[in-house]
Design a protein around this motif. Structure first.
Motif, short mmCIF file in Angstrom:
data_model
loop_
_atom_site.label_atom_id
_atom_site.label_comp_id
_atom_site.label_asym_id
_atom_site.label_seq_id
_atom_site.Cartn_x
_atom_site.Cartn_y
_atom_site.Cartn_z
N ALA A 116 16.64 44.47 61.52
CA ALA A 116 16.93 43.02 61.41
C ALA A 116 15.58 42.33 61.86
CB ALA A 116 18.00 42.58 62.14
N ALA A 158 19.43 37.47 64.02
CA ALA A 158 19.76 37.92 62.58
C ALA A 158 20.50 39.50 62.99
CB ALA A 158 18.56 38.22 61.75
N ALA A 176 24.02 38.21 63.60
CA ALA A 176 24.65 37.70 62.52
C ALA A 176 25.26 38.71 61.57
CB ALA A 176 23.98 36.78 61.75
N VAL A 177 24.34 39.89 61.68
CA VAL A 177 24.93 41.12 61.00
C VAL A 177 26.24 41.75 61.60
CG1 VAL A 177 24.33 43.52 60.11
CG2 VAL A 177 22.86 41.56 59.72
N THR A 200 29.27 33.38 56.26
CA THR A 200 27.70 33.15 56.46
C THR A 200 27.26 32.18 57.63
OG1 THR A 200 27.37 31.96 54.58
CG2 THR A 200 26.81 34.09 54.59
N TRP A 216 25.92 33.39 61.35
CA TRP A 216 24.69 32.86 62.05
C TRP A 216 25.02 32.23 63.24
CZ3 TRP A 216 19.72 33.85 61.99
CH2 TRP A 216 19.39 34.71 61.17
N GLY A 264 24.91 34.07 66.12
CA GLY A 264 23.45 34.28 66.61
C GLY A 264 22.79 33.24 67.14
N GLY A 313 20.58 40.16 57.49
CA GLY A 313 20.72 38.90 58.00
C GLY A 313 20.21 37.82 57.17
N LEU A 332 25.72 38.04 53.00
CA LEU A 332 24.67 38.30 54.14
C LEU A 332 24.36 39.62 53.80
CD1 LEU A 332 23.94 36.89 56.95
CD2 LEU A 332 25.32 38.79 57.85
#
Length: 341
Positions: A224, A229, A232-233, A260, A264, A267, A293, A307
């Motif tokens: 990432a 990111a 987020a993943v 999504t 995020w 994150g 991400g 994503l």
């Protein structure tokens, strides 16, 4: 004895009867009471169901946008209404002060021109005159001018509140329209699926069971581009298997842009609510440069988002009946990609 003469049929009547019988025969064959029309194949059903889901997704994104707009308008209207109450209270206090002043002057033999102006039936003349009186510098002139300012501010707030209420009404009407469209599309898709056997439904959607087996994102082989990111993943992996519900943003269910956005948010990045606004949340990324991400968007109308997690795959919330899962990016028509900033 009664006559049994045969009634002559007019040629045009015979032709009309022939056409009617032919049409009835065709209808009988179509509705299954005669020779049954061939049933659509699972592939044909899948094509139509996929189209209906995509149309429902378009409506879902418009629904999400209208709901966000309605929420903002509702909050703004409440704020303006509170502000109007506060300003009206101050206006009433100023009016009471001027009334007291007028009473004293009346008892002493007359009413000052500034106070008479306040009582004018012509609001514009009153407001214009109050500005002039304020320059005179007297206590009474200042009091009248202050009342004028408060009156003007109350009117402004009430005008803004009325405009906001109209905006809220439009947003709520759009919500209702999109909700009806979504339900109709999904009902039509379900009716088509009901015509299939369980085995045909499995063949039509081989990945429709539980989500693909989760893997450790740290071992996926793709790096990432930032810690945000990566978070987020990780959030998207943790959401695997949760159901798709249109309009949902978690934590127990998601639609595509809700997933999504929530990913995020974990994150530390705030994304807008809809696919067509999320696409502007960062710089565009070429497909050959995708990194975990990144947001990947599909269809010409930017109606679906996933994503990216590396290796040509994404995590997304597909549609009702299909939980959050891992899927190849090539599964749908690719439109664009964005890296949230």
């Amino acid at each position: 004895m009664a006559s049994h003469r045969k009634t002559r049929q007019h040629p045009k009547a015979l032709k009309a009867m022939t056409l009617a019988l032919a049409g009835a025969a065709g209808a009988t064959a179509f509705d299954g009471t005669g020779q049954a029309a061939p049933h659509p194949t699972p592939a044909q059903v899948k094509g139509r169901v996929d189209a209906l889901y995509q149309e429902a997704e378009v409506a879902t994104q418009h629904y999400n946008g209208a709901r966000e707009e309605a929420g903002a308008a509702r909050a703004e209207l409440a704020r303006l209404q509170d502000e109007a109450v506060r300003r009206t209270q101050k206006l009433n206090a100023a009016k009471a002060e001027l009334g007291t002043m007028a009473g004293r002057q009346y008892r002493s033999g007359g009413v000052d021109p500034t106070v008479r102006l306040m009582m004018s039936a012509d609001p514009q003349r009153y407001l214009d005159g109050a500005t002039v009186l304020e320059r005179a510098g007297s206590h009474q002139a200042n009091a009248v001018a202050g009342y004028a300012r408060r009156l003007g501010s109350v009117r402004q707030v009430r005008d803004r509140a009325r405009t906001t209420a109209e905006r809220l009404e439009r947003s709520e009407a759009a919500l209702k329209r999109q909700r009806v469209t979504i339900v109709r599309k999904l009902d039509a898709a379900e009716a088509l699926l009901d015509r299939l056997t369980d085995e045909q439904r499995r063949q039509m959607s081989p990945g429709a069971g539980p989500a693909a087996a989760p893997e450790d994102p740290a071992r996926s082989g793709a790096q990432a581009p930032s810690s945000r990111a990566a978070r987020a993943v990780s959030f998207a992996y943790a959401a695997l298997g949760k159901p798709y519900v249109w309009g949902a943003t978690g934590p127990s269910a998601f639609d595509c842009s809700g997933l999504t956005q929530a990913a995020w948010k974990s994150g530390g990045v705030s994304l807008p609510r809809t696919t067509y606004t999320q696409i502007g949340s960062g710089p565009r990324i070429d497909r050959s440069e995708l990194a975990p991400g990144d947001l990947v968007f599909f269809y010409s109308g930017i109606s679906h988002v996933g994503l990216y997690i590396g290796d040509g795959k994404m995590i997304h919330a597909p549609h009702p009946g299909a939980p959050v899962r891992i899927a190849p990016v090539d599964e749908m028509p690719f439109a664009a990609a964005t890296r949230p900033a």
